[in-house]
Design a protein around this motif. Structure first.
Motif, PDB file in Angstrom:
ATOM      1  N   PRO A 154       0.820  -1.219   0.000  1.00 42.70           N
ATOM      2  CA  PRO A 154       0.000   0.000   0.000  1.00 42.70           C
ATOM      3  C   PRO A 154       0.851   1.265   0.000  1.00 42.70           C
ATOM      4  O   PRO A 154       1.922   1.296   0.612  1.00 42.70           O
ATOM      5  N   ASP A 155       0.384   2.273  -0.709  1.00 41.09           N
ATOM      6  CA  ASP A 155       1.029   3.582  -0.675  1.00 41.09           C
ATOM      7  C   ASP A 155       0.382   4.366   0.455  1.00 41.09           C
ATOM      8  O   ASP A 155      -0.736   4.881   0.319  1.00 41.09           O
TER       9      ASP A 155
ATOM     10  N   ALA B  90      -4.944   1.594  10.221  1.00 42.28           N
ATOM     11  CA  ALA B  90      -6.182   1.287   9.503  1.00 42.28           C
ATOM     12  C   ALA B  90      -5.902   0.982   8.034  1.00 42.28           C
ATOM     13  O   ALA B  90      -6.497   0.064   7.459  1.00 42.28           O
ATOM     14  N   ASP B  91      -4.994   1.743   7.422  1.00 46.31           N
ATOM     15  CA  ASP B  91      -4.628   1.481   6.026  1.00 46.31           C
ATOM     16  C   ASP B  91      -4.001   0.097   5.877  1.00 46.31           C
ATOM     17  O   ASP B  91      -4.315  -0.647   4.942  1.00 46.31           O
ATOM     18  N   LEU B  92      -3.098  -0.226   6.798  1.00 41.92           N
ATOM     19  CA  LEU B  92      -2.428  -1.524   6.734  1.00 41.92           C
ATOM     20  C   LEU B  92      -3.412  -2.673   6.957  1.00 41.92           C
ATOM     21  O   LEU B  92      -3.342  -3.702   6.267  1.00 41.92           O
ATOM     22  N   ASN B  93      -4.323  -2.507   7.889  1.00 47.34           N
ATOM     23  CA  ASN B  93      -5.329  -3.540   8.126  1.00 47.34           C
ATOM     24  C   ASN B  93      -6.202  -3.744   6.893  1.00 47.34           C
ATOM     25  O   ASN B  93      -6.511  -4.881   6.515  1.00 47.34           O
TER      26      ASN B  93
ATOM     27  N   TYR C  54      -7.670  -7.072   2.371  1.00 47.09           N
ATOM     28  CA  TYR C  54      -7.877  -7.198   0.929  1.00 47.09           C
ATOM     29  C   TYR C  54      -7.033  -8.346   0.375  1.00 47.09           C
ATOM     30  O   TYR C  54      -7.522  -9.176  -0.406  1.00 47.09           O
ATOM     31  N   GLY C  55      -5.770  -8.390   0.781  1.00 44.47           N
ATOM     32  CA  GLY C  55      -4.883  -9.436   0.293  1.00 44.47           C
ATOM     33  C   GLY C  55      -5.348 -10.826   0.663  1.00 44.47           C
ATOM     34  O   GLY C  55      -5.307 -11.750  -0.153  1.00 44.47           O
ATOM     35  N   LEU C  56      -5.815 -10.981   1.885  1.00 43.74           N
ATOM     36  CA  LEU C  56      -6.258 -12.293   2.349  1.00 43.74           C
ATOM     37  C   LEU C  56      -7.510 -12.777   1.619  1.00 43.74           C
ATOM     38  O   LEU C  56      -7.756 -13.990   1.541  1.00 43.74           O
TER      39      LEU C  56
ATOM     40  N   ASN D 111      -0.700  -4.694  16.742  1.00 46.77           N
ATOM     41  CA  ASN D 111      -2.096  -4.382  16.436  1.00 46.77           C
ATOM     42  C   ASN D 111      -2.786  -5.415  15.553  1.00 46.77           C
ATOM     43  O   ASN D 111      -3.972  -5.274  15.258  1.00 46.77           O
ATOM     44  N   ARG D 112      -2.051  -6.441  15.142  1.00 44.73           N
ATOM     45  CA  ARG D 112      -2.627  -7.437  14.234  1.00 44.73           C
ATOM     46  C   ARG D 112      -2.295  -8.824  14.752  1.00 44.73           C
ATOM     47  O   ARG D 112      -1.128  -9.224  14.822  1.00 44.73           O
TER      48      ARG D 112
END
Length: 271
Positions: free
Chosen positions: A100-101, A135-138, A143-145, A172-173
Motif C-alpha cells: 500500500p502507498d 487502519a490502512d495496513l489492516n 484485501y490481500g487475504l 495491532n494485528r
C-alpha cells in the motif's frame, strides 16, 4: 554564438533534470527498468475504508497453487520505485506482495507518492496519523487475504520507517505468521505484550542509531515472553536492502548484507 547558447541551454537542462530527479526521493530509474522487464502480473487497486482510498500495488507470483500474502511497508521515501521493485522480488520468491502507498491522499492535489515532484515525501510521512497508518495496513492486509489466489497466511515486512511500522503493526494485528523488521525501531514497551507473531530483525552493523535500540528490545521482548530474533550484518549501513542493489553504491558490505538477508528472509517465509 548560437551553438554556444544551445550548448548552455542543453547543459542547464541536464542539470535541472538531475536536480529534479534528486529531489524525487521516490525515483530510482534502475528499479523502474527492472520492473518493466518482470514477467509477473501486477496491478494497482484502490482499497477503500473509512472514507479513504489507499492506492495499493499487488504483485502475483507465477504459481498454480494458492500462496501466502506478504504485506510490504515502504520506507520513509514512500512507495518508491525501489519499493515496487522489492514487491516484484517478493512475488518472484513465490508470495503475493501487497504494497500500500500510505501517502495516498497526502500528495499534491490529493495524490500519492509519485505526485511529489520536488521533494516533501519525508515531511509528509512524518505527518501521517499512526491510527490512519494502522487502519490502512489492516485494510490492505484484509484485501490481500480475500484474494482468490491467497491461502490465508499473512506476514508483514517493512524497511526503515516501514520497519518501525512493521514492529508496531505486530502489536495491532493478531493473525500474522511473522513480522520482518528491516532496520526499524521497536514499539512502545507497554505495547509489546500485544504481539503474537515472531519478530525477526535485520540490521546494519554501521547503523548506530537503530542498533542502540536492540539490547533493550531483546530484554523487553524476552520479559514479555515474545519471540524476537535480531541479526546484524557487519559493515552494512542503514537501508542496505536498497543500497545493496543500487548500481552506484560504494559499500560492498551492503550488497553482501542484502544477499544474506534475502536468503534468511526467504527461509523464514517458507516456515
Amino acid at each position: 554564438m548560437k551553438r554556444f547558447v544551445e550548448m548552455i541551454l542543453l547543459v542547464t537542462g541536464i542539470l535541472l533534470a538531475a536536480q529534479a530527479a534528486a529531489a524525487q526521493e521516490w525515483s530510482q530509474p534502475w528499479a523502474r527498468e527492472r520492473i518493466a522487464k518482470s514477467p509477473r502480473h501486477s496491478e494497482w487497486v484502490s482499497i477503500k475504508h473509512d472514507g479513504r482510498s489507499v492506492e495499493t500495488l499487488i504483485v502475483y507470483p507465477e504459481s498454480k497453487d494458492k500462496r501466502p500474502v506478504v504485506l510490504i511497508i515502504h520506507e520513509i521515501f514512500g512507495l518508491s520505485d525501489w519499493a515496487q521493485e522489492l514487491a516484484d522480488e517478493v512475488a518472484a520468491a513465490g508470495y503475493i506482495a501487497v504494497a500500500p502507498d500510505l501517502l495516498s491522499g497526502a500528495g499534491p492535489n490529493g495524490g500519492r507518492t509519485k505526485d511529489f515532484a520536488s521533494g516533501g515525501v519525508m515531511e509528509a510521512i512524518g505527518k501521517l496519523n499512526p491510527d490512519q497508518v494502522t487502519a490502512d495496513l489492516n485494510a490492505a492486509a484484509d484485501y490481500g487475504l480475500k484474494l482468490p489466489a491467497a491461502n490465508g497466511k499473512l506476514s508483514v515486512a517493512g524497511f526503515c520507517w516501514g520497519g518501525s511500522q512493521t514492529f508496531r503493526f505486530a502489536t495491532n494485528r493478531g493473525d500474522l505468521s511473522g513480522a520482518f523488521v528491516f532496520y526499524g525501531g521497536p514499539p512502545e514497551k507497554d505495547a509489546i505484550a500485544r504481539i503474537k507473531a515472531p519478530v525477526y530483525g535485520f540490521y546494519g552493523g554501521n547503523d548506530a542509531r537503530i542498533d542502540a535500540t536492540i539490547p533493550d528490545t531483546v530484554a523487553n521482548m524476552k520479559a514479555a515472553g515474545k519471540t524476537y530474533d535480531p541479526v546484524t550484518y557487519d559493515g552494512a549501513g542503514h537501508g542496505f536492502m536498497r543500497a545493496g542493489e543500487t548500481p552506484d553504491d560504494s559499500n560492498p558490505a551492503n550488497k553482501t548484507a542484502r544477499e544474506e538477508a534475502w536468503k534468511r528472509w526467504k527461509s523464514l517465509l517458507a516456515k
